[in-house]
Design a protein around this motif. Structure first.
Motif, PDB file in Angstrom:
ATOM      1  N   ARG A 147      -3.643  -7.635 117.392  1.00 33.53           N
ATOM      2  CA  ARG A 147      -3.535  -8.514 116.237  1.00 33.53           C
ATOM      3  C   ARG A 147      -3.532  -9.940 116.763  1.00 33.53           C
ATOM      4  O   ARG A 147      -3.035 -10.200 117.857  1.00 33.53           O
ATOM      5  CB  ARG A 147      -2.262  -8.254 115.432  1.00 33.53           C
ATOM      6  N   GLY A 148      -4.092 -10.864 116.000  1.00 34.81           N
ATOM      7  CA  GLY A 148      -4.162 -12.240 116.467  1.00 34.81           C
ATOM      8  C   GLY A 148      -3.696 -13.228 115.415  1.00 34.81           C
ATOM      9  O   GLY A 148      -3.581 -12.903 114.231  1.00 34.81           O
ATOM     10  N   HIS A 149      -3.412 -14.431 115.882  1.00 34.94           N
ATOM     11  CA  HIS A 149      -3.026 -15.512 114.979  1.00 34.94           C
ATOM     12  C   HIS A 149      -3.321 -16.844 115.661  1.00 34.94           C
ATOM     13  O   HIS A 149      -3.592 -16.891 116.850  1.00 34.94           O
ATOM     14  CB  HIS A 149      -1.547 -15.428 114.600  1.00 34.94           C
ATOM     15  N   TYR A 150      -3.309 -17.891 114.890  1.00 33.43           N
ATOM     16  CA  TYR A 150      -3.435 -19.238 115.431  1.00 33.43           C
ATOM     17  C   TYR A 150      -2.587 -20.171 114.574  1.00 33.43           C
ATOM     18  O   TYR A 150      -2.175 -19.816 113.458  1.00 33.43           O
ATOM     19  CB  TYR A 150      -4.904 -19.695 115.468  1.00 33.43           C
ATOM     20  N   TRP A 151      -2.310 -21.346 115.133  1.00 29.93           N
ATOM     21  CA  TRP A 151      -1.500 -22.343 114.442  1.00 29.93           C
ATOM     22  C   TRP A 151      -2.367 -23.542 114.083  1.00 29.93           C
ATOM     23  O   TRP A 151      -3.186 -23.977 114.888  1.00 29.93           O
ATOM     24  CB  TRP A 151      -0.332 -22.785 115.318  1.00 29.93           C
ATOM     25  N   ARG A 152      -2.197 -24.071 112.878  1.00 30.92           N
ATOM     26  CA  ARG A 152      -2.936 -25.261 112.461  1.00 30.92           C
ATOM     27  C   ARG A 152      -1.956 -26.259 111.840  1.00 30.92           C
ATOM     28  O   ARG A 152      -1.106 -25.880 111.042  1.00 30.92           O
ATOM     29  CB  ARG A 152      -4.028 -24.894 111.460  1.00 30.92           C
ATOM     30  N   TYR A 153      -2.099 -27.509 112.246  1.00 38.19           N
ATOM     31  CA  TYR A 153      -1.257 -28.569 111.686  1.00 38.19           C
ATOM     32  C   TYR A 153      -1.872 -28.989 110.353  1.00 38.19           C
ATOM     33  O   TYR A 153      -2.980 -29.510 110.315  1.00 38.19           O
ATOM     34  CB  TYR A 153      -1.182 -29.763 112.644  1.00 38.19           C
ATOM     35  N   GLN A 154      -1.176 -28.727 109.260  1.00 36.86           N
ATOM     36  CA  GLN A 154      -1.745 -28.957 107.935  1.00 36.86           C
ATOM     37  C   GLN A 154      -0.637 -29.144 106.895  1.00 36.86           C
ATOM     38  O   GLN A 154       0.549 -29.062 107.217  1.00 36.86           O
ATOM     39  CB  GLN A 154      -2.618 -27.770 107.531  1.00 36.86           C
ATOM     40  N   LYS A 155      -1.060 -29.383 105.653  1.00 33.56           N
ATOM     41  CA  LYS A 155      -0.103 -29.539 104.559  1.00 33.56           C
ATOM     42  C   LYS A 155       0.461 -28.170 104.189  1.00 33.56           C
ATOM     43  O   LYS A 155      -0.281 -27.209 103.988  1.00 33.56           O
ATOM     44  CB  LYS A 155      -0.788 -30.167 103.352  1.00 33.56           C
ATOM     45  N   ARG A 156       1.775 -28.083 104.105  1.00 36.23           N
ATOM     46  CA  ARG A 156       2.439 -26.829 103.734  1.00 36.23           C
ATOM     47  C   ARG A 156       2.579 -26.735 102.220  1.00 36.23           C
ATOM     48  O   ARG A 156       2.221 -27.659 101.496  1.00 36.23           O
ATOM     49  CB  ARG A 156       3.829 -26.760 104.382  1.00 36.23           C
ATOM     50  N   GLY A 157       3.119 -25.609 101.764  1.00 37.37           N
ATOM     51  CA  GLY A 157       3.321 -25.395 100.325  1.00 37.37           C
ATOM     52  C   GLY A 157       4.252 -26.412  99.691  1.00 37.37           C
ATOM     53  O   GLY A 157       4.149 -26.731  98.498  1.00 37.37           O
ATOM     54  N   ASN A 158       5.174 -26.978 100.486  1.00 41.86           N
ATOM     55  CA  ASN A 158       6.122 -27.968  99.958  1.00 41.86           C
ATOM     56  C   ASN A 158       5.535 -29.380  99.963  1.00 41.86           C
ATOM     57  O   ASN A 158       6.230 -30.344  99.643  1.00 41.86           O
ATOM     58  CB  ASN A 158       7.426 -27.936 100.761  1.00 41.86           C
ATOM     59  N   GLY A 159       4.259 -29.507 100.339  1.00 35.87           N
ATOM     60  CA  GLY A 159       3.601 -30.822 100.339  1.00 35.87           C
ATOM     61  C   GLY A 159       3.755 -31.590 101.639  1.00 35.87           C
ATOM     62  O   GLY A 159       3.063 -32.589 101.846  1.00 35.87           O
ATOM     63  N   LYS A 160       4.647 -31.146 102.532  1.00 37.37           N
ATOM     64  CA  LYS A 160       4.834 -31.814 103.820  1.00 37.37           C
ATOM     65  C   LYS A 160       3.911 -31.201 104.864  1.00 37.37           C
ATOM     66  O   LYS A 160       3.569 -30.025 104.798  1.00 37.37           O
ATOM     67  CB  LYS A 160       6.296 -31.699 104.267  1.00 37.37           C
ATOM     68  N   ARG A 161       3.517 -32.015 105.846  1.00 32.43           N
ATOM     69  CA  ARG A 161       2.638 -31.522 106.909  1.00 32.43           C
ATOM     70  C   ARG A 161       3.459 -30.881 108.024  1.00 32.43           C
ATOM     71  O   ARG A 161       4.563 -31.317 108.333  1.00 32.43           O
ATOM     72  CB  ARG A 161       1.783 -32.666 107.461  1.00 32.43           C
ATOM     73  N   GLY A 162       2.897 -29.854 108.612  1.00 29.66           N
ATOM     74  CA  GLY A 162       3.567 -29.172 109.714  1.00 29.66           C
ATOM     75  C   GLY A 162       2.678 -28.068 110.256  1.00 29.66           C
ATOM     76  O   GLY A 162       1.557 -27.847 109.789  1.00 29.66           O
ATOM     77  N   TRP A 163       3.166 -27.346 111.255  1.00 32.37           N
ATOM     78  CA  TRP A 163       2.397 -26.263 111.852  1.00 32.37           C
ATOM     79  C   TRP A 163       2.502 -25.021 110.979  1.00 32.37           C
ATOM     80  O   TRP A 163       3.591 -24.593 110.623  1.00 32.37           O
ATOM     81  CB  TRP A 163       2.902 -25.970 113.257  1.00 32.37           C
ATOM     82  N   VAL A 164       1.351 -24.453 110.647  1.00 27.86           N
ATOM     83  CA  VAL A 164       1.286 -23.262 109.793  1.00 27.86           C
ATOM     84  C   VAL A 164       0.584 -22.150 110.573  1.00 27.86           C
ATOM     85  O   VAL A 164      -0.485 -22.352 111.132  1.00 27.86           O
ATOM     86  CB  VAL A 164       0.516 -23.554 108.483  1.00 27.86           C
TER      87      VAL A 164
END
Length: 199
Positions: free
Chosen positions: A74-91
């Motif tokens: 299984r794989g995943h990656y992290w992207r710095y973007q706008k979260r559901g709460n409107g603030k930016r962070g790693w998702v």
């Protein structure tokens, strides 16, 4: 994508030119695993050796018949973007699971692409998690600026994208003024190729 090794995989540090001194080749033995990245030709493939602690762990297998079937993963990656709460962070983003027992992609037809030559797995859902590798990045005349590498580094086709070569500490590179995402576009005389590197 991780695969089993079914017979000795002979790896070159760089391909097709393999200049310099030090550890230029190594072998991955049967029973080990290898991370396949993309096919360069019908025989040669870019891989990463998870069992190597030293630089480089990226290299080119010159006969990819040594690579067997997938290990379930299984794989995943992290992207710095706008979260559901409107603030930016790693998702964190999950990528589709890869079942065990699948053969390594060969240079044959694939839905949406002419072949698996110079296409590698990517983080793009839009492109069905495949992306084209720019194996021979182009540019204009080599710059006059000279820089001696103070560390080992990977040469990439685009900033933070596919590895296309390894550049060793002490090697000369000719940097341009193009900089993106912490990478600089350079010409590497010993490899006779362009690419992007973290100076």
């Amino acid at each position: 994508m991780k695969f089993t090794v079914v017979k000795p995989c002979h790896v070159q540090r760089n391909y097709p030119r393999n200049p310099g001194s030090g550890r230029k080749t190594w072998t991955i033995n049967p029973g080990s695993t290898v991370a396949w990245r993309y096919n360069i030709t019908a025989d040669a493939a870019m891989v990463s050796d998870p069992n190597v602690a030293q630089f480089p762990h990226w290299g080119v297998v010159t006969n990819s018949d040594c690579i067997g079937a997938t290990v379930g993963q299984r794989g995943h990656y992290w992207r710095y973007q706008k979260r559901g709460n409107g603030k930016r962070g790693w998702v964190r983003h999950e990528t589709p699971a890869i079942p065990a027992g699948q053969p390594m992609p060969k240079v044959t037809n694939h839905p949406g692409y002419k072949s698996h030559r110079l296409y590698g797995r990517s983080q793009s859902k839009k492109s069905h998690y495949w992306n084209k590798v720019d194996w021979q990045p182009k540019s204009t005349t080599a710059p006059r600026t000279r820089h001696k590498m103070t560390h080992n580094a990977t040469l990439r086709d685009r900033p933070n994208e596919f590895v296309i070569s390894n550049v060793m500490r002490g090697w000369l590179v000719l940097p341009t003024s193009e900089e993106r995402k912490g990478y600089t576009k350079v010409y590497v005389p010993s490899l006779k190729r362009w690419g992007w590197i973290q100076l």
